[in-house]
Scaffold this motif. Sequence first.
Motif, PDB file in Angstrom:
ATOM      1  N   LEU A  41       0.971  -1.178  -0.109  1.00 59.49           N
ATOM      2  CA  LEU A  41       0.041  -0.016   0.088  1.00 59.49           C
ATOM      3  C   LEU A  41       1.107   1.137   0.001  1.00 59.49           C
ATOM      4  O   LEU A  41       0.496   2.185  -0.643  1.00 59.49           O
ATOM      5  N   TRP A  42       1.850   1.440   0.593  1.00 59.38           N
ATOM      6  CA  TRP A  42       2.922   2.238   0.748  1.00 59.38           C
ATOM      7  C   TRP A  42       3.469   2.645  -0.770  1.00 59.38           C
ATOM      8  O   TRP A  42       3.630   3.846  -0.950  1.00 59.38           O
ATOM      9  N   ALA A  70       7.239   4.952   7.416  1.00 58.71           N
ATOM     10  CA  ALA A  70       5.981   5.291   6.815  1.00 58.71           C
ATOM     11  C   ALA A  70       5.326   6.616   7.295  1.00 58.71           C
ATOM     12  O   ALA A  70       4.895   7.466   6.695  1.00 58.71           O
ATOM     13  N   LYS A  71       5.584   6.701   8.716  1.00 59.03           N
ATOM     14  CA  LYS A  71       5.028   8.206   9.415  1.00 59.03           C
ATOM     15  C   LYS A  71       5.805   9.277   8.792  1.00 59.03           C
ATOM     16  O   LYS A  71       5.277  10.215   8.554  1.00 59.03           O
ATOM     17  N   GLN A  72       7.107   9.023   8.634  1.00 55.17           N
ATOM     18  CA  GLN A  72       7.959  10.134   8.390  1.00 55.17           C
ATOM     19  C   GLN A  72       7.669  10.450   6.780  1.00 55.17           C
ATOM     20  O   GLN A  72       7.930  11.711   6.206  1.00 55.17           O
ATOM     21  N   LEU A  73       7.492   9.497   5.816  1.00 57.49           N
ATOM     22  CA  LEU A  73       7.151   9.796   4.662  1.00 57.49           C
ATOM     23  C   LEU A  73       5.847  10.423   4.464  1.00 57.49           C
ATOM     24  O   LEU A  73       5.777  11.318   3.608  1.00 57.49           O
ATOM     25  N   LYS A  79       4.002  17.849   4.293  1.00 55.03           N
ATOM     26  CA  LYS A  79       4.897  18.991   3.981  1.00 55.03           C
ATOM     27  C   LYS A  79       4.997  19.376   2.732  1.00 55.03           C
ATOM     28  O   LYS A  79       4.867  20.680   2.191  1.00 55.03           O
ATOM     29  N   ARG A  80       5.158  18.595   1.849  1.00 53.75           N
ATOM     30  CA  ARG A  80       5.665  18.912   0.203  1.00 53.75           C
ATOM     31  C   ARG A  80       4.323  19.403  -0.328  1.00 53.75           C
ATOM     32  O   ARG A  80       4.137  20.219  -0.974  1.00 53.75           O
ATOM     33  N   GLN A  81       3.069  18.779   0.247  1.00 55.01           N
ATOM     34  CA  GLN A  81       1.716  19.409  -0.498  1.00 55.01           C
ATOM     35  C   GLN A  81       1.349  20.820   0.124  1.00 55.01           C
ATOM     36  O   GLN A  81       1.049  21.689  -0.611  1.00 55.01           O
ATOM     37  N   GLU A  82       1.761  21.289   1.410  1.00 56.19           N
ATOM     38  CA  GLU A  82       1.835  22.472   1.804  1.00 56.19           C
ATOM     39  C   GLU A  82       2.633  23.439   1.255  1.00 56.19           C
ATOM     40  O   GLU A  82       2.231  24.573   0.752  1.00 56.19           O
TER      41      GLU A  82
END
Length: 174
Positions: A41-42, A70-73, A79-82
Amino acid sequence: LAIRSFLIFLLGAGIIGAVFGGLSAHGLVKRFKRISVAPDLWSAGDFSTFIDDRKGDEISSFVQRLNNMAKQLQELLRKRQEMAVSEERNRLARDLHDSAKQMALAASFQLGTALTLYDSDPQIAKKHLVEADALVDSVRNELTNLVHELRSQQVDGQDFPKNFKEYVVDWAHR
């Protein structure tokens, strides 16, 4: 007798070892299949699923590290979306400032000049009004273009003739 007893013991130990090894391997295979669902899924971009493995062994330690990754990604993608949203807002602000705001200011100056000259020279005031009207039209067109940029252009997998017809109708109304 001793050799026969040793062979029977060796055969019994071999059978018990094979059965125990088979059960252990079967348990590990099931466990790894269950663990491998989340990384699949990741890889598809869904970081909301985590692996639940609480055996307390080395595999559980590895699973915990995978969950942390997975949490870090997930946080990195957020953050990338922001940042992408912020960059797009800045780009739109620059576009508005560089085009629409400047044209609106020029239209305002034309209207002010027309108001000042209206009583003394109506013909020149009319020229300023015509210029202000053209500038307001340009502002409207520029804002329409910016609004269209904000709309998502999702046409993949959709009916092109239908989308084109809707676009033409929309454009004709404008």
